[in-house]
Motif scaffolding. Structure first.
Motif, PDB file in Angstrom:
ATOM      1  N   VAL A  16       0.887  -1.041  -0.050  1.00  0.00           N
ATOM      2  CA  VAL A  16       0.022   0.026   0.148  1.00  0.00           C
ATOM      3  C   VAL A  16       0.831   1.096   0.013  1.00  0.00           C
ATOM      4  N   VAL A  17       1.030   1.896  -1.031  1.00  0.00           N
ATOM      5  CA  VAL A  17       1.648   3.182  -1.072  1.00  0.00           C
ATOM      6  C   VAL A  17       0.831   4.570  -1.425  1.00  0.00           C
ATOM      7  N   SER A  18       1.633   5.612  -1.272  1.00  0.00           N
ATOM      8  CA  SER A  18       1.066   6.849  -1.582  1.00  0.00           C
ATOM      9  C   SER A  18       2.026   7.888  -1.727  1.00  0.00           C
ATOM     10  N   GLU A  19       1.582   8.578  -2.804  1.00  0.00           N
ATOM     11  CA  GLU A  19       2.549   9.526  -3.396  1.00  0.00           C
ATOM     12  C   GLU A  19       2.650  10.656  -2.256  1.00  0.00           C
ATOM     13  N   MET A  20       3.892  11.430  -2.171  1.00  0.00           N
ATOM     14  CA  MET A  20       4.060  12.517  -1.223  1.00  0.00           C
ATOM     15  C   MET A  20       4.164  13.659  -1.748  1.00  0.00           C
ATOM     16  N   ASN A  21       3.504  14.799  -1.229  1.00  0.00           N
ATOM     17  CA  ASN A  21       3.674  16.133  -1.664  1.00  0.00           C
ATOM     18  C   ASN A  21       4.748  16.926  -1.318  1.00  0.00           C
ATOM     19  N   ALA A  22       5.489  16.439  -0.316  1.00  0.00           N
ATOM     20  CA  ALA A  22       6.873  16.831   0.110  1.00  0.00           C
ATOM     21  C   ALA A  22       7.941  16.023   0.045  1.00  0.00           C
ATOM     22  N   PRO A  23       9.156  16.661  -0.355  1.00  0.00           N
ATOM     23  CA  PRO A  23      10.396  15.694  -0.155  1.00  0.00           C
ATOM     24  C   PRO A  23      10.772  14.937   0.943  1.00  0.00           C
ATOM     25  N   ASN A  24      10.123  15.304   2.222  1.00  0.00           N
ATOM     26  CA  ASN A  24      10.353  14.848   3.420  1.00  0.00           C
ATOM     27  C   ASN A  24       9.152  14.466   4.109  1.00  0.00           C
ATOM     28  N   LEU A  25       8.782  13.297   4.825  1.00  0.00           N
ATOM     29  CA  LEU A  25       7.858  12.904   5.527  1.00  0.00           C
ATOM     30  C   LEU A  25       8.053  13.848   7.004  1.00  0.00           C
ATOM     31  N   GLU A  26       7.068  14.681   7.483  1.00  0.00           N
ATOM     32  CA  GLU A  26       7.377  14.991   8.692  1.00  0.00           C
ATOM     33  C   GLU A  26       6.771  14.050   9.849  1.00  0.00           C
ATOM     34  N   LEU A  27       7.262  13.898  10.758  1.00  0.00           N
ATOM     35  CA  LEU A  27       6.889  13.137  11.956  1.00  0.00           C
ATOM     36  C   LEU A  27       5.825  13.997  12.780  1.00  0.00           C
ATOM     37  N   THR A  28       4.534  13.892  12.752  1.00  0.00           N
ATOM     38  CA  THR A  28       3.710  14.564  13.360  1.00  0.00           C
ATOM     39  C   THR A  28       2.784  13.718  13.807  1.00  0.00           C
ATOM     40  N   SER A  29       1.884  13.944  15.003  1.00  0.00           N
ATOM     41  CA  SER A  29       0.650  12.966  15.160  1.00  0.00           C
ATOM     42  C   SER A  29      -0.434  12.753  14.136  1.00  0.00           C
ATOM     43  N   GLU A  30      -0.633  13.677  13.166  1.00  0.00           N
ATOM     44  CA  GLU A  30      -1.354  13.633  12.263  1.00  0.00           C
ATOM     45  C   GLU A  30      -1.052  12.668  11.044  1.00  0.00           C
ATOM     46  N   THR A  31       0.336  12.677  10.792  1.00  0.00           N
ATOM     47  CA  THR A  31       0.850  11.889   9.739  1.00  0.00           C
ATOM     48  C   THR A  31       0.954  10.464  10.515  1.00  0.00           C
ATOM     49  N   VAL A  32       1.446  10.247  11.732  1.00  0.00           N
ATOM     50  CA  VAL A  32       1.491   9.156  12.160  1.00  0.00           C
ATOM     51  C   VAL A  32       0.197   8.377  12.497  1.00  0.00           C
ATOM     52  N   LEU A  33      -0.809   9.111  12.690  1.00  0.00           N
ATOM     53  CA  LEU A  33      -2.295   8.797  12.797  1.00  0.00           C
ATOM     54  C   LEU A  33      -2.941   8.274  11.516  1.00  0.00           C
TER      55      LEU A  33
END
Length: 190
Positions: A16-33
């Motif tokens: 299961v994949v998803s394209e990212m809008n940013a060069p780096n994935l931020e570790l936030t509660s929103e992204t982890v959830l």
């Protein structure tokens, strides 16, 4: 945040994949959830081997290469966890134990009160080791009893003691889904 998740498939295995809008994935509660919700949604219909949050492979081609390279391991691990859930247990203490004053051995200071950097480092390591020994002496039997009780119900158990200064136990138990009930929890934790 990434775009809507999709599948990249190789034979009977999909990522299961998803394209990212940013060069780096931020570790936030929103992204982890968000990652957790996707994993839980897919788990409703499939056996899942979650990857670590933040794993970036860069392209669909790289995902397929990864699936090809680790295909046999993925299949073996799927068979191992199929029909099972992982129950995690973390035990924390409020404050780390401090070694008693008589644990110093009287060796900490030279007659003039100074220590060489190497000696200071070694003495700090000795103090830390004594602190950990004290924690294990005070909690070891209880931890062993908890782990033994839970491991009876699990097909596989992973136990790590004293993983941080305050986390005295980090354990996981692979349990058949059909064995996980509130009745089981009442038996384990009266």
């Amino acid at each position: 945040m990434g775009k809507r998740p999709s599948f990249v498939t190789l034979r009977e295995v999909s990522a299961v994949v998803s394209e990212m809008n940013a060069p780096n994935l931020e570790l936030t509660s929103e992204t982890v959830l968000c990652h957790e919700h996707v994993v839980e949604f897919v788990m409703k219909a499939h056996t899942v081997l979650p990857v670590r949050f933040g794993t970036v492979l860069g392209s669909v081609h790289n995902v397929k290469e990864f699936l090809m390279q680790f295909y046999d391991n993925i299949i073996n691990n799927i068979e191992k966890v199929q029909g099972k859930v992982e129950l995690g247990l973390k035990v924390m203490i409020k404050e780390p134990a401090e070694p008693s004053p008589d644990d110093a051995n009287g060796e900490e200071e030279k007659p003039d009160g100074s220590l060489t950097p190497a000696r200071e480092y070694l003495m700090a390591r000795i103090r830390e080791e004594k602190k950990q020994q004290k924690i294990l002496e005070e909690t070891g039997k209880s931890i062993d009893e908890i782990c033994h009780t839970l491991s009876v119900y699990s097909d596989e158990t992973c136990v790590r003691k004293l993983t941080t200064e305050i986390m005295i136990l980090n354990a996981s138990f692979l349990v058949d889904k059909n064995k996980v009930t509130f009745r089981l929890m009442e038996q384990i934790i009266p």
